[in-house]
Design a protein around this motif. Structure first.
Motif, PDB file in Angstrom:
ATOM      1  N   PRO A 289     -27.084   5.698  95.263  1.00 15.80           N
ATOM      2  CA  PRO A 289     -27.346   6.951  95.995  1.00 15.80           C
ATOM      3  C   PRO A 289     -26.846   8.158  95.210  1.00 15.80           C
ATOM      4  CG  PRO A 289     -25.427   5.859  96.911  1.00 15.80           C
ATOM      5  CD  PRO A 289     -25.969   4.934  95.855  1.00 15.80           C
ATOM      6  N   GLY A 290     -27.470   9.295  95.429  1.00 10.71           N
ATOM      7  CA  GLY A 290     -27.010  10.537  94.817  1.00 10.71           C
ATOM      8  C   GLY A 290     -27.600  10.780  93.435  1.00 10.71           C
ATOM      9  N   ARG A 291     -27.106  11.813  92.791  1.00  9.89           N
ATOM     10  CA  ARG A 291     -27.599  12.248  91.484  1.00  9.89           C
ATOM     11  C   ARG A 291     -27.058  11.343  90.373  1.00  9.89           C
ATOM     12  NH1 ARG A 291     -30.045  16.691  89.541  1.00  9.89           N
ATOM     13  NH2 ARG A 291     -29.540  17.486  87.465  1.00  9.89           N
ATOM     14  N   LYS A 292     -27.930  11.003  89.399  1.00 10.21           N
ATOM     15  CA  LYS A 292     -27.540  10.196  88.261  1.00 10.21           C
ATOM     16  C   LYS A 292     -27.644  11.028  86.980  1.00 10.21           C
ATOM     17  CE  LYS A 292     -29.931   8.047  90.706  1.00 10.21           C
ATOM     18  NZ  LYS A 292     -30.260   8.114  92.155  1.00 10.21           N
ATOM     19  N   VAL A 293     -26.743  10.781  86.025  1.00 10.49           N
ATOM     20  CA  VAL A 293     -26.735  11.499  84.749  1.00 10.49           C
ATOM     21  C   VAL A 293     -26.819  10.485  83.624  1.00 10.49           C
ATOM     22  CG1 VAL A 293     -25.436  13.007  83.212  1.00 10.49           C
ATOM     23  CG2 VAL A 293     -25.399  13.420  85.674  1.00 10.49           C
ATOM     24  N   LEU A 294     -27.732  10.737  82.684  1.00 10.27           N
ATOM     25  CA  LEU A 294     -27.961   9.843  81.555  1.00 10.27           C
ATOM     26  C   LEU A 294     -27.655  10.610  80.274  1.00 10.27           C
ATOM     27  CD1 LEU A 294     -28.898   6.972  80.990  1.00 10.27           C
ATOM     28  CD2 LEU A 294     -31.252   7.783  80.946  1.00 10.27           C
ATOM     29  N   ILE A 295     -26.668  10.142  79.508  1.00  7.72           N
ATOM     30  CA  ILE A 295     -26.203  10.832  78.305  1.00  7.72           C
ATOM     31  C   ILE A 295     -26.668  10.061  77.078  1.00  7.72           C
ATOM     32  CG2 ILE A 295     -24.186  11.718  77.083  1.00  7.72           C
ATOM     33  CD1 ILE A 295     -22.678  11.565  79.755  1.00  7.72           C
ATOM     34  N   GLY A 296     -27.288  10.754  76.123  1.00 10.17           N
ATOM     35  CA  GLY A 296     -27.755  10.096  74.914  1.00 10.17           C
ATOM     36  C   GLY A 296     -28.290  11.084  73.915  1.00 10.17           C
ATOM     37  N   ASP A 297     -28.847  10.561  72.812  1.00  9.14           N
ATOM     38  CA  ASP A 297     -29.304  11.427  71.723  1.00  9.14           C
ATOM     39  C   ASP A 297     -30.726  11.112  71.284  1.00  9.14           C
ATOM     40  OD1 ASP A 297     -28.848   8.987  70.596  1.00  9.14           O
ATOM     41  OD2 ASP A 297     -27.879   9.759  68.781  1.00  9.14           O
ATOM     42  N   LEU A 298     -31.573  10.622  72.202  1.00  8.15           N
ATOM     43  CA  LEU A 298     -32.952  10.287  71.854  1.00  8.15           C
ATOM     44  C   LEU A 298     -33.922  11.257  72.522  1.00  8.15           C
ATOM     45  CD1 LEU A 298     -32.863   6.401  72.105  1.00  8.15           C
ATOM     46  CD2 LEU A 298     -32.680   7.807  70.071  1.00  8.15           C
ATOM     47  N   SER A 299     -33.649  12.533  72.424  1.00  4.98           N
ATOM     48  CA  SER A 299     -34.478  13.520  73.118  1.00  4.98           C
ATOM     49  C   SER A 299     -35.895  13.571  72.577  1.00  4.98           C
ATOM     50  CB  SER A 299     -33.842  14.911  72.989  1.00  4.98           C
ATOM     51  OG  SER A 299     -33.762  15.295  71.628  1.00  4.98           O
ATOM     52  N   SER A 300     -36.095  13.174  71.319  1.00  2.00           N
ATOM     53  CA  SER A 300     -37.435  13.246  70.734  1.00  2.00           C
ATOM     54  C   SER A 300     -38.382  12.227  71.352  1.00  2.00           C
ATOM     55  CB  SER A 300     -37.363  13.017  69.218  1.00  2.00           C
ATOM     56  OG  SER A 300     -36.801  11.744  68.925  1.00  2.00           O
ATOM     57  N   HIS A 301     -37.842  11.284  72.152  1.00  2.00           N
ATOM     58  CA  HIS A 301     -38.672  10.244  72.752  1.00  2.00           C
ATOM     59  C   HIS A 301     -39.036  10.552  74.199  1.00  2.00           C
ATOM     60  CE1 HIS A 301     -37.904   8.232  69.116  1.00  2.00           C
ATOM     61  NE2 HIS A 301     -36.804   7.594  69.445  1.00  2.00           N
ATOM     62  N   PHE A 302     -38.684  11.723  74.691  1.00  2.00           N
ATOM     63  CA  PHE A 302     -39.025  12.064  76.069  1.00  2.00           C
ATOM     64  C   PHE A 302     -40.538  12.142  76.226  1.00  2.00           C
ATOM     65  CE2 PHE A 302     -34.785  14.491  76.458  1.00  2.00           C
ATOM     66  CZ  PHE A 302     -34.148  13.308  76.796  1.00  2.00           C
ATOM     67  N   THR A 303     -41.040  11.629  77.343  1.00  2.00           N
ATOM     68  CA  THR A 303     -42.456  11.715  77.673  1.00  2.00           C
ATOM     69  C   THR A 303     -42.601  12.361  79.042  1.00  2.00           C
ATOM     70  OG1 THR A 303     -42.499   9.518  78.718  1.00  2.00           O
ATOM     71  CG2 THR A 303     -42.952   9.626  76.347  1.00  2.00           C
ATOM     72  N   GLU A 304     -43.814  12.772  79.343  1.00  2.00           N
ATOM     73  CA  GLU A 304     -44.084  13.384  80.643  1.00  2.00           C
ATOM     74  C   GLU A 304     -43.778  12.409  81.764  1.00  2.00           C
ATOM     75  OE1 GLU A 304     -46.057  14.240  84.281  1.00  2.00           O
ATOM     76  OE2 GLU A 304     -46.675  12.627  82.937  1.00  2.00           O
ATOM     77  N   VAL A 306     -41.480   9.986  81.788  1.00  2.00           N
ATOM     78  CA  VAL A 306     -40.028   9.871  81.964  1.00  2.00           C
ATOM     79  C   VAL A 306     -39.480  11.073  82.726  1.00  2.00           C
ATOM     80  CG1 VAL A 306     -37.820   9.874  80.746  1.00  2.00           C
ATOM     81  CG2 VAL A 306     -39.668   8.394  79.960  1.00  2.00           C
ATOM     82  N   LEU A 307     -39.883  12.268  82.336  1.00  2.00           N
ATOM     83  CA  LEU A 307     -39.375  13.471  82.985  1.00  2.00           C
ATOM     84  C   LEU A 307     -39.843  13.564  84.439  1.00  2.00           C
ATOM     85  CD1 LEU A 307     -39.809  16.035  80.084  1.00  2.00           C
ATOM     86  CD2 LEU A 307     -37.783  14.761  80.745  1.00  2.00           C
ATOM     87  N   ARG A 308     -41.066  13.129  84.696  1.00  2.00           N
ATOM     88  CA  ARG A 308     -41.562  13.150  86.080  1.00  2.00           C
ATOM     89  C   ARG A 308     -40.745  12.190  86.952  1.00  2.00           C
ATOM     90  NH1 ARG A 308     -44.707   9.548  88.132  1.00  2.00           N
ATOM     91  NH2 ARG A 308     -45.490   8.911  86.075  1.00  2.00           N
ATOM     92  N   GLN A 309     -40.449  11.002  86.445  1.00  2.00           N
ATOM     93  CA  GLN A 309     -39.671  10.040  87.213  1.00  2.00           C
ATOM     94  C   GLN A 309     -38.212  10.480  87.356  1.00  2.00           C
ATOM     95  OE1 GLN A 309     -40.950   5.685  86.662  1.00  2.00           O
ATOM     96  NE2 GLN A 309     -41.621   6.623  84.740  1.00  2.00           N
ATOM     97  N   CYS A 310     -37.721  11.252  86.393  1.00  2.00           N
ATOM     98  CA  CYS A 310     -36.375  11.827  86.534  1.00  2.00           C
ATOM     99  C   CYS A 310     -36.325  12.779  87.727  1.00  2.00           C
ATOM    100  CB  CYS A 310     -35.980  12.567  85.257  1.00  2.00           C
ATOM    101  SG  CYS A 310     -35.504  11.486  83.892  1.00  2.00           S
ATOM    102  N   ARG A 311     -37.367  13.624  87.844  1.00  2.00           N
ATOM    103  CA  ARG A 311     -37.406  14.551  88.972  1.00  2.00           C
ATOM    104  C   ARG A 311     -37.529  13.796  90.296  1.00  2.00           C
ATOM    105  NH1 ARG A 311     -40.996  17.164  85.349  1.00  2.00           N
ATOM    106  NH2 ARG A 311     -42.784  16.444  86.557  1.00  2.00           N
ATOM    107  N   GLU A 312     -38.327  12.748  90.308  1.00  2.00           N
ATOM    108  CA  GLU A 312     -38.559  12.009  91.546  1.00  2.00           C
ATOM    109  C   GLU A 312     -37.325  11.212  91.984  1.00  2.00           C
ATOM    110  OE1 GLU A 312     -41.912   9.604  90.656  1.00  2.00           O
ATOM    111  OE2 GLU A 312     -43.380  11.254  90.781  1.00  2.00           O
ATOM    112  N   ASN A 313     -36.481  10.789  91.022  1.00  2.00           N
ATOM    113  CA  ASN A 313     -35.344   9.926  91.341  1.00  2.00           C
ATOM    114  C   ASN A 313     -33.994  10.605  91.116  1.00  2.00           C
ATOM    115  OD1 ASN A 313     -36.652   7.070  91.817  1.00  2.00           O
ATOM    116  ND2 ASN A 313     -37.672   7.904  90.017  1.00  2.00           N
ATOM    117  N   ASP A 314     -34.020  11.939  90.957  1.00  2.00           N
ATOM    118  CA  ASP A 314     -32.779  12.721  90.832  1.00  2.00           C
ATOM    119  C   ASP A 314     -31.935  12.241  89.651  1.00  2.00           C
ATOM    120  OD1 ASP A 314     -31.072  14.748  91.431  1.00  2.00           O
ATOM    121  OD2 ASP A 314     -30.129  13.781  93.153  1.00  2.00           O
ATOM    122  N   VAL A 315     -32.557  12.166  88.486  1.00  2.00           N
ATOM    123  CA  VAL A 315     -31.881  11.771  87.249  1.00  2.00           C
ATOM    124  C   VAL A 315     -31.892  12.952  86.294  1.00  2.00           C
ATOM    125  CG1 VAL A 315     -31.882  10.204  85.269  1.00  2.00           C
ATOM    126  CG2 VAL A 315     -32.562   9.357  87.528  1.00  2.00           C
ATOM    127  N   ALA A 316     -30.751  13.253  85.706  1.00  2.00           N
ATOM    128  CA  ALA A 316     -30.639  14.353  84.742  1.00  2.00           C
ATOM    129  C   ALA A 316     -30.196  13.810  83.398  1.00  2.00           C
ATOM    130  CB  ALA A 316     -29.644  15.405  85.229  1.00  2.00           C
TER     131      ALA A 316
END
Length: 333
Positions: A289-304, A306-316
């Motif tokens: 439950p609640g907000r989740k935070v994911l820390i890493g260094d693979l920003s070049s691999h972000f896709t639409e 992944v970001l959409r599911q982050c918004r839907e599941n409260d992941v930053a």
């Protein structure tokens, strides 16, 4: 700038009338009771166009049709702006790869794109259409002597991290990273008969490397490893009896154990990162439950996706400063 194509002689003209003429034709139909054919003939406007305008039916743009819908292009804009806000702005090439990844995930094959990869003209036209939302700007370059991460960068990173992690429990804070394991033992000094001309040792190795993605929470929960082989196909023997990790989550979301994939280059790319996010991280994150935070260094691999599911599941996401993994060991604590 995008190329301005000239109309070939004899090609069809889609709009040969001014907007005022169209408005006048519609006014005649509404106020004077003209028929569609009368207004079309009198004002030299195609019957179908006038009918669509009169009926309020959506018509295609006269300046050319886009491959993606307006909603899809706005999703790409959202991806670009989020990465920029996180401190990892994308290039036009990154934007093209995001579009290609989206088309591949949808199973769509666009004939005008080579291998589903949009060209530079498409990227520039995209910026031209959405110039109110995103702009391309020149980034400042630094010399090699200043390429090292500065103290100010690290201080700013931890200040931002402290603000992001405020009121978030340790079980909802995750750190991920990838590494590679080689099966080449290297050369060593060995004992041979004196006079041996070709000292050799028989070893079963291929001089290839296997990438392993690891992710764990600040509370000590280790998610199952994600293994990427360098191969064209996945062999059954490669996915048997894989480790589950210790101390691993014992719930159903992680009970399958290690996940596997393969690429021709064995590196983590946009597709494999999306698969890791959806198959390894997200099932566990959804159970929290609640907000989740994911820390890493693979920003070049972000896709639409992944970001959409982050918004839907409260992941930053919190992206590490570039080339700073040796300076930010506290990110996972």
């Amino acid at each position: 700038m995008p190329r301005n194509y000239k109309r070939r002689l004899g090609s069809l003209r889609y709009v040969d009338y001014a907007p005022e003429i169209l408005e006048a034709a519609l006014k005649k139909m509404v106020e004077d009771g003209w028929s569609l054919r009368q207004a079309s003939a009198a004002h030299n406007i195609p019957f179908g166009t006038l009918r669509n305008k009169y009926m309020g039916i959506r018509t295609l743009k006269s300046e050319g049709q886009t491959v993606f819908s307006n909603a899809e292009e706005l999703a790409f804009v959202k991806t670009v702006t989020i990465c920029s806000d996180w401190g990892f702005p994308l290039t036009l090439t990154d934007l093209r790869y995001i579009a290609k990844s989206y088309l591949d995930s949808q199973g769509r094959n666009i004939g005008k794109f080579r291998a589903n990869m949009p060209g530079t003209d498409w990227a520039r036209s995209f910026l031209q259409r959405l110039k109110k939302d995103i702009r391309q700007k020149v980034a400042s370059n630094i010399k090699r002597a200043r390429a090292n991460v500065s103290r100010e960068d690290i201080v700013h990173y931890f200040e931002n991290l402290s603000e992001t992690l405020k009121d978030i429990p340790a079980c909802n804070i995750f750190n991920y990273d990838e590494t590679n394991v080689q099966d080449d033992p290297g050369k060593q000094k060995m004992l041979f008969r004196r006079g041996t001309k070709y000292p050799e040792r028989i070893c079963n190795f291929t001089k290839t490397a296997t990438t392993i993605m690891m992710c764990g929470s600040a509370s000590g929960v280790l998610l199952p490893p994600y293994v990427i082989y360098k191969a064209e196909k996945m062999w059954k023997q490669w996915i048997e009896l894989g480790p589950k990790g210790e101390p691993c989550c014992n719930n159903r979301c992680c009970s399958v154990g290690s996940r596997y994939n393969r690429t021709q280059h064995r590196w983590m790319d946009a597709q494999t990162f999306t698969d890791w996010f959806e198959s390894s991280f997200l099932p566990h994150a959804k159970s929290l439950p609640g907000r989740k935070v994911l820390i890493g260094d693979l920003s070049s691999h972000f896709t639409e996706s992944v970001l959409r599911q982050c918004r839907e599941n409260d992941v930053a996401f919190v992206c590490l400063p570039k080339c700073s993994t040796n300076l930010t060991p506290l990110a996972s604590h």
